[in-house]
Write an enzyme that holds these catalytic residues in place. Structure first.
Site, PDB file in Angstrom:
ATOM      1  N   SER A  68      -8.749   1.141  -2.330  1.00 23.99           N
ATOM      2  CA  SER A  68      -8.874   1.999  -1.148  1.00 23.99           C
ATOM      3  C   SER A  68      -8.901   1.114   0.092  1.00 23.99           C
ATOM      4  CB  SER A  68     -10.157   2.827  -1.251  1.00 23.99           C
ATOM      5  OG  SER A  68     -10.551   3.276   0.028  1.00 23.99           O
TER       6      SER A  68
ATOM      7  N   THR B 143      -2.798   3.989   8.872  1.00 27.89           N
ATOM      8  CA  THR B 143      -3.926   4.748   9.438  1.00 27.89           C
ATOM      9  C   THR B 143      -5.291   4.179   9.075  1.00 27.89           C
ATOM     10  OG1 THR B 143      -3.923   6.158   7.491  1.00 27.89           O
ATOM     11  CG2 THR B 143      -2.670   6.944   9.402  1.00 27.89           C
TER      12      THR B 143
ATOM     13  N   HIS C 204       0.858  -1.184   0.000  1.00 27.14           N
ATOM     14  CA  HIS C 204       0.000   0.000   0.000  1.00 27.14           C
ATOM     15  C   HIS C 204       0.898   1.240   0.000  1.00 27.14           C
ATOM     16  CE1 HIS C 204      -2.761   3.121   1.363  1.00 27.14           C
ATOM     17  NE2 HIS C 204      -3.726   2.348   0.890  1.00 27.14           N
TER      18      HIS C 204
ATOM     19  N   GLU D   7       0.770   4.032   1.416  1.00 29.62           N
ATOM     20  CA  GLU D   7       1.062   4.616   2.728  1.00 29.62           C
ATOM     21  C   GLU D   7       2.168   3.827   3.426  1.00 29.62           C
ATOM     22  OE1 GLU D   7      -2.276   5.311   5.457  1.00 29.62           O
ATOM     23  OE2 GLU D   7      -0.867   5.110   7.121  1.00 29.62           O
TER      24      GLU D   7
HETATM   25  S1  SF4 Z   1      -7.902  11.402   7.751  1.00 34.66           S
HETATM   26 FE1  SF4 Z   1      -7.382   9.216   7.869  1.00 34.66          FE
HETATM   27  S2  SF4 Z   1      -8.308   8.227   6.057  1.00 34.66           S
HETATM   28 FE2  SF4 Z   1      -8.268  10.442   5.729  1.00 34.66          FE
HETATM   29  S3  SF4 Z   1      -6.396  10.766   4.567  1.00 34.66           S
HETATM   30 FE3  SF4 Z   1      -5.919  11.129   6.741  1.00 34.66          FE
HETATM   31  S4  SF4 Z   1      -5.196   9.184   7.497  1.00 34.66           S
HETATM   32 FE4  SF4 Z   1      -6.186   8.776   5.522  1.00 34.66          FE
END
Ligand code: SF4
Length: 325
Positions: free
Chosen positions: A237, A179, A138, A140
């Site tokens: 996603s 996250t 991913h 991230e």
């Molecule tokens: S708020 Fe959470 S889901 Fe949205 S971009 Fe930031 S880390 Fe990703």
């Protein structure tokens, strides 16, 4: 939304339990606004490395306004145009390469992802070995691992991984997380790590963001009341995929992830009486409306909003765009 369509039709009744919160989070809003502001300030084209957020509709809309999406910087010619990094974050090598090529880059990394990058750096400076709980490949995860030299971060994807991971220095260990993970899976993985390595240091719970947590909680509230659930979101996603899994694990017999109404497999939905609807953090509300309207063509729809939390978080744009406004 004009889907209140329980009129005198001979359509079968359908109660739609609409999860709230759903859809765009503060990080996604900031990332999309960054591209739009950059287009306004500097004109087209604006280059964007990777999908700014994981949603094809969003990407196509920005393309139509003059954004050019690339996967890697070497696809970008010499240019003065802004180069924007996506909400998912990038390895350190990317801004370095961008600087080397004299690009004017703007970083749309979500501040909550940046926070995890900073945690990783602090642990590293303190001499800790780092375990990252996340999904291999991913963007991230690639970005977070790329904050530190190769080998400094070990990826753990599952509880089974957590049971066998062999850190070099168990007495000086830290964990961080992606996250957008499943809250429940991650707390099980963290529990295994804490049990095996009592000295492990980490955030109070984990690094899963408020938006991921709230959207999963809202799904849990409705899942047991639904015959089926539609999650509007993209297959790449992470948080959308997790919403689909959470729905099924929380008692919903069928949860489908769709990008647009045209992807709905109606044969699977014959005879349903109650439908849950939610959307991943990168899916725009217009697509939720589209899905509900598609149901309203076939059913006499009544919408009930099920609210789990109110969200008021907003992030400032990247500094360069703020200064220019
Ligand atoms: S708020 Fe959470 S889901 Fe949205 S971009 Fe930031 S880390 Fe990703």
């Amino acid at each position: 939304m004009n889907a209140e369509n329980a009129a005198s039709s001979d359509k079968p009744p359908l109660k739609v339990l609409l999860c709230s919160p759903r859809g765009f989070c503060a990080g996604v809003v900031r990332a999309i606004d960054s591209v739009e502001q950059a287009l306004k300030r500097y004109g087209a084209p604006v280059y964007v490395r990777h999908e700014i957020v994981h949603n094809r509709y969003v990407v196509e809309s920005l393309k139509a306004k003059g954004a050019i999406f690339v996967e890697e910087l070497d696809e970008i010619p010499e240019t003065n145009a802004p180069v924007i990094f996506s909400a998912h974050g990038v390895p350190k090598s990317i801004p370095e390469e961008s600087q080397r090529r004299n690009f004017f880059h703007l970083d749309a990394t979500c501040p909550l992802v940046t926070k995890v990058h900073r945690e990783a750096e602090i642990h590293f400076r303190r001499g800790r070995e780092i375990i990252l709980v996340g999904h291999a490949g991913h963007p991230e995860v690639v970005g977070t691992m790329g904050q530190l030299p190769a080998g400094a971060v070990t990826l753990v994807e599952t509880e089974a991984d957590a049971r066998v991971v062999m850190p070099r220095a168990p007495e000086s260990l830290a964990f961080i997380t992606q996250t957008t993970l499943s809250v429940d899976d991650t707390s099980a993985i963290v529990a295994v790590l804490r049990e095996r390595f009592p000295a492990i240091v980490g955030p109070h719970k984990e690094d899963i963001c408020y938006a991921t947590t709230n959207r999963q909680e809202a799904v849990k509230r409705v899942a047991g009341r639904c015959d089926a659930m539609i999650v509007v979101g993209a297959p790449n996603s992470s948080n959308s995929q997790r919403l689909r899994e959470v729905a099924e694990r929380s008692g919903c017999p069928l949860a489908l992830l769709v990008q647009r109404a045209s992807e709905i497999d109606w044969t699977k939905l014959a005879g349903i009486r109650t439908l849950g609807v939610t959307a991943g953090a990168s899916a725009p509300e217009v697509l939720v409306d589209e899905v509900i309207e598609a149901f309203a063509e076939r059913f006499a729809v009544r919408v009930e909003v099920v609210t789990n939390a109110e969200e008021s978080i907003a992030f400032n744009l990247p500094r360069e765009l703020r200064a220019a406004s």
